[in-house]
Scaffold this active site. Sequence first.
Site, PDB file in Angstrom:
ATOM      1  CD  GLN A   1      -2.719  -1.369   2.442  1.00  0.00           C
ATOM      2  OE1 GLN A   1      -2.567  -0.637   3.415  1.00  0.00           O
ATOM      3  NE2 GLN A   1      -3.557  -2.395   2.466  1.00  0.00           N
TER       4      GLN A   1
ATOM      5  CG  HIS B   1      -2.723  -0.728   7.658  1.00  0.00           C
ATOM      6  ND1 HIS B   1      -3.010  -1.541   8.721  1.00  0.00           N
ATOM      7  CD2 HIS B   1      -3.413  -1.253   6.602  1.00  0.00           C
ATOM      8  CE1 HIS B   1      -3.835  -2.514   8.336  1.00  0.00           C
ATOM      9  NE2 HIS B   1      -4.088  -2.356   7.042  1.00  0.00           N
TER      10      HIS B   1
ATOM     11  CD  GLU C   1     -13.740   3.009  13.994  1.00  0.00           C
ATOM     12  OE1 GLU C   1     -13.100   4.074  14.151  1.00  0.00           O
ATOM     13  OE2 GLU C   1     -13.753   2.086  14.816  1.00  0.00           O
TER      14      GLU C   1
ATOM     15  CE1 TYR D   1     -12.421  10.177  17.237  1.00  0.00           C
ATOM     16  CE2 TYR D   1     -10.179  10.879  17.726  1.00  0.00           C
ATOM     17  CZ  TYR D   1     -11.529  11.176  17.572  1.00  0.00           C
ATOM     18  OH  TYR D   1     -11.984  12.451  17.783  1.00  0.00           O
TER      19      TYR D   1
ATOM     20  CE1 TYR E   1      -9.226  -8.091   6.301  1.00  0.00           C
ATOM     21  CE2 TYR E   1      -7.384  -7.668   7.771  1.00  0.00           C
ATOM     22  CZ  TYR E   1      -8.322  -7.211   6.867  1.00  0.00           C
ATOM     23  OH  TYR E   1      -8.375  -5.889   6.542  1.00  0.00           O
TER      24      TYR E   1
HETATM   25 CA   LIG Z   1     -12.334   3.560  16.251  1.00  0.00          CA
END
Ligand SMILES: [Ca+2]
Length: 486
Positions: free
Chosen positions: A190, A255, A348, A358, A369
Amino acid sequence: MLLRISASIVGLGALAAGPLLLAQAPAPKKDVAKVWTDVCASCHGASMQGAQAPSMLDDTWVSGNGDDAALASTIKNGRVPTGMPAFGTLLNDEDIRAMVVYIRETAGKAKAAGAGYAAPAANVVVQSEKHAFKLETVLEGVTAPWGLDFLPDGRMLITEKGGALRIADAKGVLAAEPVQGVPAVWSKGQGGLLDVAVHPDYAKNGWIYLSYSDPGENDSAMTAVIRAKLNGNALVEVQQLFKAPAATYRTANVHFGSRLVFDGKGHVFFSIGERGQQDDAQTVTRPNGKVHRINEDGSIPTDNPFADKADAIKSIWSYGHRNPQGLTMHPTTGALYDVEHGPRGGDELNLVEKGKNYGWPVITYGMNYNGTPMTDKTAAPGMEQPLTYWVPSIAVSSIGFYTGGKFPAWKGNLFLGSLAAQELRRLELTPTGVKQEVLFKNVGRLRDVVMGPDGAIYIAFNQPDRIARIVPASATGTSAAANQAR
Ligand SMILES: [Ca+2]
Ligand code: HEC
């Protein structure tokens, strides 16, 4: 059998139909398909695709968690303030139960047929809840476009994940040569060249900001940020604005985040995913799994929440994020929002506020997964709840508020692109929750969603790779209802 009959007698009683009826045989059961056509279709569409009332085919619900009981309750009691009448006198509980099954069945069939959503081809008009639109290709010839922004003269800057920065003129003609002077990127998994953002005062200062996966020692990488000016076809005056300590770089190829957002008050926000190291998201000594805030020149604002904390990465604004690939600011309130990929389930949308946690990986609505639970916790003290979340994941990639004039009824709505589900969603953030409409689906992976200076919504697509835009269309002519089979 006996139970069913008595149940429908009870139901009839609830109809305020008068005592006489009670003594008679139960009324014939209603044909819910006919009820749909006669009563519900005028608002929800003949094939449940949605019209001035929401679609039943798109897996998004305003009724509680969207389970059978929640839908039944909406049908029975209505949602009168928002325009759904109560049908508890027309339909008894048994009818309503059958109607819920009929809705599920119709949605299931639409899904199995791969229909249920508009997949707009060239020149096909899609009639959505509030506007008719067309999706038109602006340019092809880019490879894995990741970020998109506009110069004041209408030219487009496009990042390609592989490391190239491309320019196209306002008509969509792509310059053959990529821009020179872009920093080397770690292009794996990524990682790569990520977001591009043109300074709001570009006309005065000429600054262009880029985020990218910066290669570190021993094949590690971390998201970094530069700014530079465009001189001919080259970046000049390159300044490194954010580069994490070398010891914090991580070797996973997942990520990285990342989006860049200006607040118009001298700050730049940017996001970094947790780099495949979940627990890093919870510690402010690590740059990953965070939203950051820096001054536009890369210095640290003195009012950052961890500016005075020894050992902290001073640019951190909020933490406990998994992989925030979408970040945007509300055009009038200045509130900051992110969308982040969950694990399996649990994508989210968050309202991102100073110093807050968060939750990842302590709380999540997703699972591992391999199907094993990650945690049974979806909430914990001191950790923020998302405004909404998606189970199953749709793979949320980018968000932007509509600010243009071409679609007046969309003004202030949040547009969300997704990768795996290949959807463009329109979200209305209301005090009672997030209302969603799937505008189209299945015409490629949406990597970036950007408001164009012309009031069109621009989308960087992967597979097939292109830049396309949504423009208004008149609802007559070749027409396909949104959410209907194509
Ligand atoms: Ca969260
Ligand atoms: C006058 C227009 C109108 C008619 C007729 C109507 N609805 Fe609705 N319905 C709405 C609106 C508007 C909403 C969304 C309310 C909201 O956003 O809170 C809604 C919501 C719903 C929902 C909840 C959807 C969700 O996302 O949770 C269900 C289920 C539903 N309607 C079923 C029906 C059925 C069954 C009928 C026919 C018996 C019907 N509706 C007739 C306007 C209508």
